[in-house]
Scaffold this motif. Structure first.
Motif, PDB file in Angstrom:
ATOM      1  N   GLY A 141      -3.777   7.207   3.588  1.00 11.03           N
ATOM      2  CA  GLY A 141      -3.303   7.319   4.969  1.00 11.03           C
ATOM      3  C   GLY A 141      -4.149   6.524   5.945  1.00 11.03           C
ATOM      4  N   SER A 142      -5.479   6.552   5.758  1.00 16.83           N
ATOM      5  CA  SER A 142      -6.354   5.762   6.641  1.00 16.83           C
ATOM      6  C   SER A 142      -6.117   4.273   6.438  1.00 16.83           C
ATOM      7  N   PHE A 143      -5.862   3.848   5.174  1.00 19.19           N
ATOM      8  CA  PHE A 143      -5.514   2.457   4.919  1.00 19.19           C
ATOM      9  C   PHE A 143      -4.246   2.072   5.677  1.00 19.19           C
TER      10      PHE A 143
ATOM     11  N   HIS B  41       2.604 -11.427   9.083  1.00 15.89           N
ATOM     12  CA  HIS B  41       1.851 -10.313   9.669  1.00 15.89           C
ATOM     13  C   HIS B  41       2.410  -8.970   9.221  1.00 15.89           C
ATOM     14  N   LEU B  42       3.730  -8.859   9.092  1.00 15.42           N
ATOM     15  CA  LEU B  42       4.322  -7.592   8.652  1.00 15.42           C
ATOM     16  C   LEU B  42       3.975  -7.283   7.195  1.00 15.42           C
ATOM     17  N   SER B  43       3.623  -8.311   6.433  1.00 19.25           N
ATOM     18  CA  SER B  43       3.285  -8.075   5.027  1.00 19.25           C
ATOM     19  C   SER B  43       2.013  -7.247   4.881  1.00 19.25           C
ATOM     20  N   TRP B  44       1.203  -7.158   5.951  1.00 12.23           N
ATOM     21  CA  TRP B  44       0.025  -6.294   5.907  1.00 12.23           C
ATOM     22  C   TRP B  44       0.423  -4.848   5.610  1.00 12.23           C
ATOM     23  N   LEU B  45       1.633  -4.465   6.022  1.00  9.91           N
ATOM     24  CA  LEU B  45       2.072  -3.090   5.819  1.00  9.91           C
ATOM     25  C   LEU B  45       2.334  -2.781   4.353  1.00  9.91           C
ATOM     26  N   LEU B  46       2.447  -3.815   3.514  1.00 12.91           N
ATOM     27  CA  LEU B  46       2.668  -3.588   2.086  1.00 12.91           C
ATOM     28  C   LEU B  46       1.385  -3.163   1.374  1.00 12.91           C
ATOM     29  N   ALA B  47       0.215  -3.438   1.981  1.00 14.71           N
ATOM     30  CA  ALA B  47      -1.060  -3.117   1.323  1.00 14.71           C
ATOM     31  C   ALA B  47      -1.209  -1.611   1.065  1.00 14.71           C
TER      32      ALA B  47
ATOM     33  N   VAL C 107       1.111   0.579   0.762  1.00 17.82           N
ATOM     34  CA  VAL C 107       2.119   0.954  -0.230  1.00 17.82           C
ATOM     35  C   VAL C 107       1.617   0.614  -1.640  1.00 17.82           C
ATOM     36  N   ALA C 108       1.056  -0.583  -1.794  1.00 17.93           N
ATOM     37  CA  ALA C 108       0.512  -0.983  -3.095  1.00 17.93           C
ATOM     38  C   ALA C 108      -0.672  -0.103  -3.491  1.00 17.93           C
ATOM     39  N   THR C 109      -1.515   0.266  -2.511  1.00 17.93           N
ATOM     40  CA  THR C 109      -2.654   1.136  -2.810  1.00 17.93           C
ATOM     41  C   THR C 109      -2.187   2.493  -3.307  1.00 17.93           C
ATOM     42  N   GLY C 110      -1.166   3.045  -2.630  1.00 17.72           N
ATOM     43  CA  GLY C 110      -0.641   4.335  -3.065  1.00 17.72           C
ATOM     44  C   GLY C 110      -0.021   4.267  -4.454  1.00 17.72           C
ATOM     45  N   ALA C 111       0.743   3.204  -4.723  1.00 14.35           N
ATOM     46  CA  ALA C 111       1.363   3.055  -6.036  1.00 14.35           C
ATOM     47  C   ALA C 111       0.300   2.885  -7.123  1.00 14.35           C
TER      48      ALA C 111
END
Length: 520
Positions: free
Chosen positions: A62-64, A31-37, A39-43
């Motif tokens: 930011g909305s993501f 569930h915590l891996s959702w927070l990586l999305a 970060v990947a979008t920004g990169a």
């Protein structure tokens, strides 16, 4: 549960004194891996724009981040409040913090227990158990999302064993798990992967989603460096060479995509018959799927032959069974075989049904009258006419004259489409057929995809006769066999009125008799 199963369960999620069990703690990093999305979008945004990010892109990222944080929080709360247990009579599931939910399914109403392992779940050794159950007016069920793979397999077997024992004899011991393989994946079947439309279709879908996402972030995809280089390469060559090169590139990428989807969807495929008259399909590379179909709920099979796959001598096989969910779920969970040689499909169909030969291989299907051919030719001519009308406007603009433009559009369209639609109409008419093969009603139809269904006659719960205005003028009708399985209704289209009614009486005697009016 047995001692071994209970031990696996306790190790995975913990068991309370009252028998309530928890989901695996391995769900927390999932569930915590959702927070990586975000970060990947920004990169990805920084890389795609070369480090130039506008305010709209920042707001989108930011909305993501906020959305994914909310999703992660909801999932963590669901994990903390979810518990389940199996008693002698039912499976219970409770969840929720502010709004508590407590569901129970009697074991004797459980129809299936399917195991699915998504890529993130596989990374942490987890799986989901989807339990389908009979309910008033349809089907229902629940999902245990986040148990260990060993626990999922033990839970599935325990549920099926308890259910079988409860139906047969409440004091009966569970039967051993003996597998009898019916079919397994063969590497040579990979040649059928490019003969599907999913490769090219998936390529355009990915491109469309990527374009839409970048457009919402106010980033013009056409201004990206990679896209500009490709556009320059395309415009630097003559048009007669650029267009074939582009089509060849799309075909190659689509073929590679189709092969990749085939490998992901059917890797490790195995169709087996388990003790207790249960068919089990296991498949998937990244997303593991395990679907169970009770043979007593099997009402027949359907052989599907899309045009390209048919030209290559291949076909697909689907089960017509109850308890598989909605129509969309039926298409996924009812798949018994990947695209494979037609002879192998027919062999597996016969073995699944317990017959010496597949009923769908019935050679002498009753043909449909020539009036059915005329209807298909007329539909093809209508397509040609509409296509000519659609191309008339640009043709009139190019030629500068109404009559000349319309005649040019009609002539070109007829020259291109008329032979094709006539050939398709003839093929569709030759495909039409119906008949009886032992205890099965067999019907075949289709234009771009030939579909042959073999339906158990005792599984037919209704027959519907429908006639449009044009069918009445042509002396035809459509006969629909209704069953509580698969798509729910299987139609025999454009059969002669007298033949259709006689066939209905022969297939399911007495079902239409009260509604027939006989002449003395």
């Amino acid at each position: 549960m047995s001692a071994g199963t209970a031990g696996d369960t306790a190790a995975a999620g913990g068991t309370g004194a009252d028998g309530w069990q928890r989901l695996s703690p391995r769900l927390i990093p999932v569930h915590l891996s959702w927070l990586l999305a975000p970060v990947a979008t920004g990169a990805g945004t920084l890389i795609g724009t070369g480090g130039k990010v506008n305010l709209q892109a920042l707001l989108t990222v930011g909305s993501f981040a906020v959305a994914f944080a909310i999703v992660a929080g909801i999932n963590l709360m669901r994990f903390l409040t979810t518990g389940y247990r199996i008693t002698d009579q039912r499976l219970e599931l409770r969840s929720g913090l502010l709004f508590r939910s407590h569901r129970a399914i009697p074991l004797d109403r459980i129809r299936s227990a399917d195991i699915t392992a998504r890529p993130l779940h596989r990374l942490f050794g987890l799986a989901s158990v989807d339990i389908g159950a009979a309910a008033h007016g349809g089907s229902s069920g629940l999902s245990l999302d986040g148990v260990t793979r060993a626990q999922a397999a033990a839970l599935r077997q325990d549920l099926l064993n308890r259910r079988a024992a409860l139906l047969a004899n409440p004091s009966a011991a569970p039967a051993p798990d003996e597998h009898a393989p019916i079919a397994e994946l063969h590497r040579s079947w990979l040649r059928y992967a490019p003969l599907t439309v999913w490769g090219v279709g998936g390529l355009f879908a990915v491109l469309g989603i990527g374009y839409r996402t970048l457009h919402e972030m106010q980033i013009d995809p056409l201004e990206l460096g990679v896209v500009q280089h490709l556009a320059d390469a395309f415009t630097s060559v003559p048009l007669w060479l650029g267009i074939p090169a582009l089509l060849l590139t799309v075909a190659v990428l689509g073929t590679l995509g189709a092969i990749g989807l085939y490998i992901e969807g059917w890797s490790g495929f195995r169709l087996e018959r388990e003790d207790g008259a249960v068919l089990r399909v296991r498949r998937g590379l990244f997303l593991h799927r395990s679907v169970s179909i009770e043979e007593r709920r099997l009402r027949g099979i359907e052989v599907v032959e899309p045009m390209l796959l048919r030209w290559g001598g291949g076909a697909r096989l689907h089960a017509v069974a109850s308890g598989l969910g909605s129509a969309e779920e039926n298409r996924t969970r009812g798949a018994l075989m990947p695209p494979a040689p037609r002879a192998e499909i027919l062999r597996v169909a016969a073995e699944v049904l317990g017959e010496q030969h597949s009923p769908t291989a019935l050679a002498e299907l009753r043909p449909h009258p020539r009036a059915a051919l005329r209807r298909r030719v007329n539909r093809g001519l209508l397509v040609v006419l509409l296509s000519a009308a659609a191309t008339a406007a640009p043709a009139i603009w190019l030629t500068g004259g109404w009559r000349t433009g319309f005649l040019a559009a009609a002539g070109i369209t007829a020259a291109v489409l008329l032979p094709a639609v006539c050939l398709l109409a003839v093929d569709a008419h030759r495909t039409l057929g119906h008949g009886l093969s032992g205890r099965y009603l067999v019907a075949r139809a289709g234009t771009f995809a030939h579909r042959t269904v073999a339906l158990q006659r005792e599984g037919v719960i209704g027959l519907t006769v429908s006639r449009s205005v044009f069918q009445r003028r042509a002396g035809l009708l459509t006969l629909a066999a209704t069953t509580a399985a698969g798509r729910g209704s299987y139609r025999i289209r454009d059969v002669a009125t007298a033949d259709g009614l006689a066939f209905a009486e022969e297939a399911v005697p007495g079902l239409l008799t009260p509604f027939l009016e006989r002449n003395n």
